[in-house]
Enzyme design. Structure first.
Site, PDB file in Angstrom:
ATOM      1  N   GLU A 363      66.312 -26.217 -30.779  1.00  0.00           N
ATOM      2  CA  GLU A 363      66.578 -24.938 -31.459  1.00  0.00           C
ATOM      3  C   GLU A 363      65.290 -24.159 -31.771  1.00  0.00           C
ATOM      4  O   GLU A 363      65.127 -23.592 -32.846  1.00  0.00           O
ATOM      5  CB  GLU A 363      67.430 -25.166 -32.715  1.00  0.00           C
ATOM      6  CG  GLU A 363      68.737 -25.855 -32.339  1.00  0.00           C
ATOM      7  CD  GLU A 363      69.832 -25.704 -33.350  1.00  0.00           C
ATOM      8  OE1 GLU A 363      69.887 -24.680 -34.014  1.00  0.00           O
ATOM      9  OE2 GLU A 363      70.636 -26.638 -33.434  1.00  0.00           O
ATOM     10  N   THR A 365      61.137 -24.632 -30.178  1.00  0.00           N
ATOM     11  CA  THR A 365      60.014 -25.556 -30.361  1.00  0.00           C
ATOM     12  C   THR A 365      59.084 -24.993 -31.446  1.00  0.00           C
ATOM     13  O   THR A 365      59.171 -23.812 -31.811  1.00  0.00           O
ATOM     14  CB  THR A 365      59.203 -25.690 -29.051  1.00  0.00           C
ATOM     15  OG1 THR A 365      58.669 -24.387 -28.734  1.00  0.00           O
ATOM     16  CG2 THR A 365      60.057 -26.187 -27.894  1.00  0.00           C
TER      17      THR A 365
HETATM   18  C1  LIG Z   1      68.286 -34.008 -27.879  1.00  0.00           C
HETATM   19  C2  LIG Z   1      68.353 -32.544 -27.520  1.00  0.00           C
HETATM   20  C3  LIG Z   1      69.483 -31.805 -27.882  1.00  0.00           C
HETATM   21  C4  LIG Z   1      69.574 -30.457 -27.502  1.00  0.00           C
HETATM   22  N1  LIG Z   1      70.739 -29.761 -27.772  1.00  0.00           N
HETATM   23  C5  LIG Z   1      70.908 -28.519 -27.231  1.00  0.00           C
HETATM   24  C6  LIG Z   1      72.177 -27.855 -27.336  1.00  0.00           C
HETATM   25  O1  LIG Z   1      73.117 -28.336 -27.965  1.00  0.00           O
HETATM   26  N2  LIG Z   1      72.319 -26.634 -26.717  1.00  0.00           N
HETATM   27  C7  LIG Z   1      71.312 -26.057 -26.020  1.00  0.00           C
HETATM   28  O2  LIG Z   1      71.523 -24.985 -25.464  1.00  0.00           O
HETATM   29  N3  LIG Z   1      70.082 -26.665 -25.908  1.00  0.00           N
HETATM   30  C8  LIG Z   1      69.872 -27.880 -26.495  1.00  0.00           C
HETATM   31  N4  LIG Z   1      68.646 -28.516 -26.371  1.00  0.00           N
HETATM   32  C9  LIG Z   1      67.587 -27.873 -25.630  1.00  0.00           C
HETATM   33  C10 LIG Z   1      66.412 -27.424 -26.488  1.00  0.00           C
HETATM   34  O3  LIG Z   1      66.770 -26.333 -27.293  1.00  0.00           O
HETATM   35  C11 LIG Z   1      65.245 -27.116 -25.526  1.00  0.00           C
HETATM   36  O4  LIG Z   1      64.796 -28.361 -25.029  1.00  0.00           O
HETATM   37  C12 LIG Z   1      64.116 -26.371 -26.195  1.00  0.00           C
HETATM   38  O5  LIG Z   1      64.514 -25.076 -26.518  1.00  0.00           O
HETATM   39  C13 LIG Z   1      62.860 -26.303 -25.313  1.00  0.00           C
HETATM   40  O6  LIG Z   1      63.164 -25.887 -24.022  1.00  0.00           O
HETATM   41  P1  LIG Z   1      62.614 -26.746 -22.761  1.00  0.00           P
HETATM   42  O7  LIG Z   1      62.995 -28.155 -22.984  1.00  0.00           O
HETATM   43  O8  LIG Z   1      63.068 -26.075 -21.522  1.00  0.00           O
HETATM   44  O9  LIG Z   1      61.043 -26.648 -22.874  1.00  0.00           O
HETATM   45  P2  LIG Z   1      60.130 -25.456 -22.308  1.00  0.00           P
HETATM   46  O10 LIG Z   1      60.702 -24.151 -22.728  1.00  0.00           O
HETATM   47  O11 LIG Z   1      59.873 -25.674 -20.867  1.00  0.00           O
HETATM   48  O12 LIG Z   1      58.790 -25.715 -23.117  1.00  0.00           O
HETATM   49  C14 LIG Z   1      57.848 -26.716 -22.755  1.00  0.00           C
HETATM   50  C15 LIG Z   1      56.646 -26.560 -23.683  1.00  0.00           C
HETATM   51  O13 LIG Z   1      56.039 -25.267 -23.478  1.00  0.00           O
HETATM   52  C16 LIG Z   1      55.970 -24.576 -24.705  1.00  0.00           C
HETATM   53  N5  LIG Z   1      56.138 -23.145 -24.461  1.00  0.00           N
HETATM   54  C17 LIG Z   1      57.139 -22.524 -23.797  1.00  0.00           C
HETATM   55  N6  LIG Z   1      56.958 -21.200 -23.819  1.00  0.00           N
HETATM   56  C18 LIG Z   1      55.811 -20.973 -24.540  1.00  0.00           C
HETATM   57  C19 LIG Z   1      55.074 -19.815 -24.927  1.00  0.00           C
HETATM   58  N7  LIG Z   1      55.491 -18.597 -24.605  1.00  0.00           N
HETATM   59  N8  LIG Z   1      53.944 -19.978 -25.652  1.00  0.00           N
HETATM   60  C20 LIG Z   1      53.523 -21.207 -26.001  1.00  0.00           C
HETATM   61  N9  LIG Z   1      54.173 -22.340 -25.672  1.00  0.00           N
HETATM   62  C21 LIG Z   1      55.297 -22.228 -24.952  1.00  0.00           C
HETATM   63  C22 LIG Z   1      57.099 -25.161 -25.546  1.00  0.00           C
HETATM   64  O14 LIG Z   1      56.896 -24.919 -26.927  1.00  0.00           O
HETATM   65  C23 LIG Z   1      57.032 -26.613 -25.176  1.00  0.00           C
HETATM   66  O15 LIG Z   1      56.004 -27.229 -25.902  1.00  0.00           O
HETATM   67  C24 LIG Z   1      68.507 -29.841 -26.797  1.00  0.00           C
HETATM   68  C25 LIG Z   1      67.363 -30.582 -26.475  1.00  0.00           C
HETATM   69  C26 LIG Z   1      67.280 -31.917 -26.809  1.00  0.00           C
HETATM   70  C27 LIG Z   1      66.053 -32.698 -26.419  1.00  0.00           C
END
Ligand SMILES: Cc1cc2nc3c(=O)[nH]c(=O)nc-3n(C[C@H](O)[C@H](O)[C@H](O)COP(=O)(O)OP(=O)(O)OC[C@H]3O[C@@H](n4cnc5c(N)ncnc54)[C@H](O)[C@@H]3O)c2cc1C
Length: 379
Positions: A363, A365
């Site tokens: 929700e 990072t």
């Molecule tokens: C156990 C679990 C439950 C979840 N439940 C749900 C759910 O119910 N529904 C749903 O839709 N999603 C869900 N998620 C997804 C979660 O919201 C995402 O994993 C999260 O938003 C991060 O997206 P990503 O994993 O693609 O990482 P990415 O967006 O690829 O990010 C990777 C890294 O890059 C950083 N980063 C990205 N963009 C930038 C920027 N512009 N500047 C600086 N740093 C940046 C991030 O902070 C992170 O450190 C869940 C995830 C987990 C692990």
């Protein structure tokens, strides 16, 4: 201005605290080991009329406020974080979008099922190539003969195996960027819809995290949640509320870690005295207690602003950011205070540490939250 809970909130806190201690905590370790979803607990929460806690009574909810939701989420998470995230997602990702954006018919058809616990709430936003950058959604919904045909996939979706339907985002107009993203209500048993439960996670083992695969899934035009093209805006609003839930979860896990660390520090002897007499241990405990108090206050403030109908984007982001980071440090220090025993499963603090790690990711990072806060403070 005062900081007291209302008498209703205090009664709810007492009730859910006892429920958490007597019903949720005893099986938490075993559920974590067996990766067993807390379905029985969800049923019992339904009997206690907590599954629709903040939603209108008209649709089977309890009509309570957001502070009450934070209290319940904190107490459940203190006992079992997997149960806490299941509940938090059920309310703030599953029920809230329907409550905020659904038509009366949609609320009657779906929100009532959330409130009764017949369907566990879930929300499908994240995709393999679109997490923080959710505007990069690739799932498509194409209008054909008055029906939407959906193709695409979602990842990391909480609770979907136990949901009879969920809202998910899809591109309905490629030419409009984020204004071409729409939220659609989709039954999970629709032909072509697969919910895949096969992740191996670091923590929150008893919670359900799934992949969604949609191949030519057909839904009627009335499945649109709110209006076409508003899906992106809706999920930003939904996540503001969800962050109060993750903040409350963080406070619950941090409190559990602190409680165990304090108890252990009093009991464990070294160099002829208990650990709690050493100033370095006292400092750790004092810092943990201070941080937990501050995190809880931030969570309550964001919840209170929401209940007042005021803007709370910045406060919810701050509450979630701070609470999740102090949950990480509190669980880290709780292991440290336990020494080698803390590294073993028997003392539960290692579970808290593993579970807490998600809080800085889901929700929004910590990086994204700092961006949200920076944007809000420079307005
Ligand atoms: C156990 C679990 C439950 C979840 N439940 C749900 C759910 O119910 N529904 C749903 O839709 N999603 C869900 N998620 C997804 C979660 O919201 C995402 O994993 C999260 O938003 C991060 O997206 P990503 O994993 O693609 O990482 P990415 O967006 O690829 O990010 C990777 C890294 O890059 C950083 N980063 C990205 N963009 C930038 C920027 N512009 N500047 C600086 N740093 C940046 C991030 O902070 C992170 O450190 C869940 C995830 C987990 C692990």
């Amino acid at each position: 201005m005062h900081f007291d809970l209302t008498s209703e909130q205090k009664m709810l806190q007492k009730m859910i605290r006892e429920f958490a201690d007597e019903v949720v905590a005893p099986g938490a370790e075993q559920r974590d080991k067996e990766k067993r979803f807390p379905i029985e607990i969800m049923k019992q929460l339904g009997e206690l009329e907590l599954m629709g806690l903040p939603f209108p009574e008209e649709f089977g909810g309890a009509g309570a406020d957001t502070i009450s939701f934070a209290i319940v989420t904190e107490e459940l998470s203190r006992a079992c974080a997997s149960t806490g995230i299941t509940y938090s997602a059920h309310i703030s990702l599953g029920g809230a979008p329907l409550h905020l954006f659904g038509t009366k018919q949609q609320k009657e058809a779906y929100l009532t099922k959330i409130c009764s616990g017949e369907s566990i709430g879930a929300f499908g936003l994240t995709e393999p190539q679109a997490g923080s950058d959710a505007g990069g959604t690739k799932t498509q919904a194409v209008l054909q003969n008055g029906q939407y045909v959906i193709n695409g996939s979602k990842c990391f979706i909480t609770n979907a195996s136990y949901a009879t339907f969920l809202a998910l985002t899809a591109v309905t107009d490629k030419t409009k960027g984020t204004k071409g993203i729409t939220a659609l209500l989709v039954p999970t048993d629709a032909p072509g819809f697969k919910v895949v439960d096969r992740y191996e996670k670091l923590g929150l083992h008893a919670s359900n995290t799934t992949e969604l695969v949609l191949e030519d899934v057909v839904v009627p035009q009335e499945a649109i949640l709110g209006k076409e093209g508003e899906g992106f805006k809706q999920f930003l609003i939904t996540l503001d509320g969800g962050r109060i839930g993750i903040g409350a979860m963080s406070v619950g896990i941090a409190q559990a870690a602190f409680n165990r660390a304090l108890q252990y520090a009093k009991e464990r002897k070294a160099f002829g005295s208990s650990l709690s007499h050493f100033q370095m241990i006292q400092q750790k405990l004092a810092d943990m207690a201070t941080q937990i108090e501050l995190a809880r206050t931030l969570v309550y403030k964001a919840a209170w602003l929401k209940d007042q109908g005021r803007k709370f984007t910045q406060e919810a982001a701050m509450a979630k950011l701070y609470a999740s980071e102090i949950a990480m440090s509190a669980t880290h220090q709780a292991i440290q205070i336990h020494g080698g025993y803390g590294y073993m499963k028997d003392y539960q603090v290692e579970r808290y540490f593993r579970d807490a790690r998600l809080l800085e990711i889901g929700e929004g990072t910590s990086e994204i939250l700092r961006m949200v806060i920076a944007r809000e403070i420079s307005k």
